[in-house]
Write a protein that holds these residues in place. Structure first.
Motif, PDB file in Angstrom:
ATOM      1  N   SER A 114       6.537  12.520  13.017  1.00  0.00           N
ATOM      2  CA  SER A 114       7.543  12.047  12.051  1.00  0.00           C
ATOM      3  C   SER A 114       6.884  11.403  10.847  1.00  0.00           C
ATOM      4  O   SER A 114       7.302  11.616   9.704  1.00  0.00           O
ATOM      5  CB  SER A 114       8.483  11.039  12.710  1.00  0.00           C
ATOM      6  N   THR A 115       5.859  10.619  11.096  1.00  0.00           N
ATOM      7  CA  THR A 115       5.128   9.980  10.009  1.00  0.00           C
ATOM      8  C   THR A 115       4.471  11.030   9.137  1.00  0.00           C
ATOM      9  O   THR A 115       4.513  10.954   7.902  1.00  0.00           O
ATOM     10  CB  THR A 115       4.061   9.021  10.572  1.00  0.00           C
ATOM     11  N   ARG A 116       3.872  12.034   9.758  1.00  0.00           N
ATOM     12  CA  ARG A 116       3.233  13.123   9.018  1.00  0.00           C
ATOM     13  C   ARG A 116       4.243  13.851   8.148  1.00  0.00           C
ATOM     14  O   ARG A 116       3.974  14.207   7.007  1.00  0.00           O
ATOM     15  CB  ARG A 116       2.574  14.106   9.991  1.00  0.00           C
ATOM     16  N   GLU A 117       5.443  14.089   8.669  1.00  0.00           N
ATOM     17  CA  GLU A 117       6.479  14.791   7.915  1.00  0.00           C
ATOM     18  C   GLU A 117       6.869  13.995   6.668  1.00  0.00           C
ATOM     19  O   GLU A 117       7.011  14.565   5.583  1.00  0.00           O
ATOM     20  CB  GLU A 117       7.703  15.041   8.797  1.00  0.00           C
ATOM     21  N   LEU A 118       7.033  12.682   6.810  1.00  0.00           N
ATOM     22  CA  LEU A 118       7.342  11.849   5.642  1.00  0.00           C
ATOM     23  C   LEU A 118       6.222  11.942   4.602  1.00  0.00           C
ATOM     24  O   LEU A 118       6.484  12.089   3.402  1.00  0.00           O
ATOM     25  CB  LEU A 118       7.526  10.389   6.061  1.00  0.00           C
ATOM     26  N   ALA A 119       4.984  11.870   5.065  1.00  0.00           N
ATOM     27  CA  ALA A 119       3.842  11.938   4.151  1.00  0.00           C
ATOM     28  C   ALA A 119       3.737  13.329   3.515  1.00  0.00           C
ATOM     29  O   ALA A 119       3.420  13.439   2.329  1.00  0.00           O
ATOM     30  CB  ALA A 119       2.554  11.590   4.888  1.00  0.00           C
ATOM     31  N   ALA A 120       4.012  14.377   4.272  1.00  0.00           N
ATOM     32  CA  ALA A 120       3.943  15.739   3.731  1.00  0.00           C
ATOM     33  C   ALA A 120       5.003  15.946   2.645  1.00  0.00           C
ATOM     34  O   ALA A 120       4.728  16.573   1.615  1.00  0.00           O
ATOM     35  CB  ALA A 120       4.110  16.768   4.854  1.00  0.00           C
ATOM     36  N   ARG A 121       6.199  15.413   2.858  1.00  0.00           N
ATOM     37  CA  ARG A 121       7.253  15.515   1.826  1.00  0.00           C
ATOM     38  C   ARG A 121       6.841  14.763   0.567  1.00  0.00           C
ATOM     39  O   ARG A 121       7.051  15.235  -0.554  1.00  0.00           O
ATOM     40  CB  ARG A 121       8.576  14.981   2.357  1.00  0.00           C
ATOM     41  N   LYS A 122       6.244  13.585   0.750  1.00  0.00           N
ATOM     42  CA  LYS A 122       5.793  12.794  -0.404  1.00  0.00           C
ATOM     43  C   LYS A 122       4.686  13.539  -1.139  1.00  0.00           C
ATOM     44  O   LYS A 122       4.669  13.595  -2.364  1.00  0.00           O
ATOM     45  CB  LYS A 122       5.319  11.412   0.063  1.00  0.00           C
ATOM     46  N   LEU A 123       3.760  14.142  -0.398  1.00  0.00           N
ATOM     47  CA  LEU A 123       2.679  14.915  -1.004  1.00  0.00           C
ATOM     48  C   LEU A 123       3.234  16.079  -1.816  1.00  0.00           C
ATOM     49  O   LEU A 123       2.787  16.322  -2.943  1.00  0.00           O
ATOM     50  CB  LEU A 123       1.719  15.422   0.067  1.00  0.00           C
ATOM     51  N   ALA A 124       4.212  16.788  -1.283  1.00  0.00           N
ATOM     52  CA  ALA A 124       4.822  17.910  -2.017  1.00  0.00           C
ATOM     53  C   ALA A 124       5.467  17.425  -3.309  1.00  0.00           C
ATOM     54  O   ALA A 124       5.358  18.080  -4.355  1.00  0.00           O
ATOM     55  CB  ALA A 124       5.847  18.614  -1.134  1.00  0.00           C
ATOM     56  N   MET A 125       6.114  16.263  -3.257  1.00  0.00           N
ATOM     57  CA  MET A 125       6.739  15.706  -4.459  1.00  0.00           C
ATOM     58  C   MET A 125       5.676  15.335  -5.495  1.00  0.00           C
ATOM     59  O   MET A 125       5.834  15.611  -6.685  1.00  0.00           O
ATOM     60  CB  MET A 125       7.578  14.480  -4.106  1.00  0.00           C
ATOM     61  N   VAL A 126       4.589  14.736  -5.043  1.00  0.00           N
ATOM     62  CA  VAL A 126       3.502  14.358  -5.955  1.00  0.00           C
ATOM     63  C   VAL A 126       2.877  15.606  -6.578  1.00  0.00           C
ATOM     64  O   VAL A 126       2.603  15.637  -7.784  1.00  0.00           O
ATOM     65  CB  VAL A 126       2.441  13.508  -5.213  1.00  0.00           C
ATOM     66  N   ARG A 176       0.838  -1.209   0.000  1.00  0.00           N
ATOM     67  CA  ARG A 176       0.000   0.000   0.000  1.00  0.00           C
ATOM     68  C   ARG A 176       0.867   1.251   0.000  1.00  0.00           C
ATOM     69  O   ARG A 176       0.563   2.226  -0.694  1.00  0.00           O
ATOM     70  CB  ARG A 176      -0.962  -0.007   1.175  1.00  0.00           C
ATOM     71  N   ALA A 177       1.947   1.235   0.763  1.00  0.00           N
ATOM     72  CA  ALA A 177       2.857   2.382   0.796  1.00  0.00           C
ATOM     73  C   ALA A 177       3.510   2.589  -0.571  1.00  0.00           C
ATOM     74  O   ALA A 177       3.671   3.726  -1.030  1.00  0.00           O
ATOM     75  CB  ALA A 177       3.915   2.193   1.886  1.00  0.00           C
ATOM     76  N   GLN A 178       3.860   1.503  -1.242  1.00  0.00           N
ATOM     77  CA  GLN A 178       4.427   1.617  -2.590  1.00  0.00           C
ATOM     78  C   GLN A 178       3.413   2.242  -3.548  1.00  0.00           C
ATOM     79  O   GLN A 178       3.777   3.066  -4.386  1.00  0.00           O
ATOM     80  CB  GLN A 178       4.855   0.245  -3.117  1.00  0.00           C
ATOM     81  N   LEU A 179       2.158   1.845  -3.431  1.00  0.00           N
ATOM     82  CA  LEU A 179       1.118   2.414  -4.296  1.00  0.00           C
ATOM     83  C   LEU A 179       0.963   3.916  -4.081  1.00  0.00           C
ATOM     84  O   LEU A 179       0.553   4.632  -4.989  1.00  0.00           O
ATOM     85  CB  LEU A 179      -0.222   1.706  -4.072  1.00  0.00           C
ATOM     86  N   LEU A 180       1.291   4.382  -2.891  1.00  0.00           N
ATOM     87  CA  LEU A 180       1.235   5.818  -2.600  1.00  0.00           C
ATOM     88  C   LEU A 180       2.504   6.537  -3.042  1.00  0.00           C
ATOM     89  O   LEU A 180       2.633   7.740  -2.872  1.00  0.00           O
ATOM     90  CB  LEU A 180       0.992   6.048  -1.104  1.00  0.00           C
ATOM     91  N   GLY A 181       3.452   5.785  -3.596  1.00  0.00           N
ATOM     92  CA  GLY A 181       4.659   6.397  -4.139  1.00  0.00           C
ATOM     93  C   GLY A 181       5.859   6.401  -3.211  1.00  0.00           C
ATOM     94  O   GLY A 181       6.892   6.978  -3.541  1.00  0.00           O
ATOM     95  N   PHE A 182       5.744   5.769  -2.055  1.00  0.00           N
ATOM     96  CA  PHE A 182       6.885   5.725  -1.143  1.00  0.00           C
ATOM     97  C   PHE A 182       7.933   4.753  -1.673  1.00  0.00           C
ATOM     98  O   PHE A 182       7.601   3.695  -2.194  1.00  0.00           O
ATOM     99  CB  PHE A 182       6.448   5.291   0.259  1.00  0.00           C
ATOM    100  N   THR A 183       9.199   5.125  -1.550  1.00  0.00           N
ATOM    101  CA  THR A 183      10.297   4.234  -1.930  1.00  0.00           C
ATOM    102  C   THR A 183      10.479   3.186  -0.840  1.00  0.00           C
ATOM    103  O   THR A 183       9.965   3.332   0.273  1.00  0.00           O
ATOM    104  CB  THR A 183      11.611   5.014  -2.088  1.00  0.00           C
ATOM    105  N   LEU A 184      11.249   2.149  -1.140  1.00  0.00           N
ATOM    106  CA  LEU A 184      11.491   1.117  -0.139  1.00  0.00           C
ATOM    107  C   LEU A 184      12.236   1.688   1.069  1.00  0.00           C
ATOM    108  O   LEU A 184      11.969   1.293   2.208  1.00  0.00           O
ATOM    109  CB  LEU A 184      12.247  -0.061  -0.744  1.00  0.00           C
TER     110      LEU A 184
END
Length: 132
Positions: free
Chosen positions: A81-93, A56-64
């Motif tokens: 910390s989890t929110r920060e990782l998700a926020a960075r991924k959202l900005a990239m998307v 599921r995390a891969q489908l959201l675009g997270f790397t391994l």
């Protein structure tokens, strides 16, 4: 689903291939259980949940590597910390989406130029790529 599954049953339960399970083990995303005297390693429902989490995390675009970081945070009180990782991924998307929308607009303009030019006028798309 019982707590004693072979790797093939684990893969089936998690809807992945056996090689995916092995890859995740080599990557450190899931543990490889010890081989008992019977020779067959067994897995449990926690392993199924972990593999599904990874997929599921891969489908959201997270790397391994990012997924490994998320797994280290699992179960702890580190929502920030989890929110920060998700926020960075959202900005990239969002940045990729913006780039894709710009590409869509440019290609639509080029296609419409091709549609509006008469025969023998040269290719406006090729000319636009040369000029820009």
């Amino acid at each position: 689903m019982n707590g004693k599954m072979t790797i093939s049953r684990l893969a089936e339960a998690a809807a992945v291939h056996v090689e995916t399970v092995r890859f995740y083990q080599r990557s450190g995303l899931i543990d490889e259980p010890a081989r008992p005297d019977s020779g067959y390693r067994t897995y449990g429902s926690a392993d199924v949940r972990r593999i599904r989490f990874v997929k599921r995390a891969q489908l959201l675009g997270f790397t391994l590597d990012e997924i490994a970081s998320l797994l280290k945070l699992e179960g702890s009180q580190t929502c920030a910390s989890t929110r920060e990782l998700a926020a960075r991924k959202l900005a990239m998307v969002e940045a990729k989406l913006s780039d894709l929308l710009a590409m869509q607009s440019a290609l639509a303009t080029m296609v419409s130029r091709c549609d509006s030019e008469g025969p023998g006028a040269g290719c406006p798309m090729i000319q636009a790529l040369i000029d820009d």
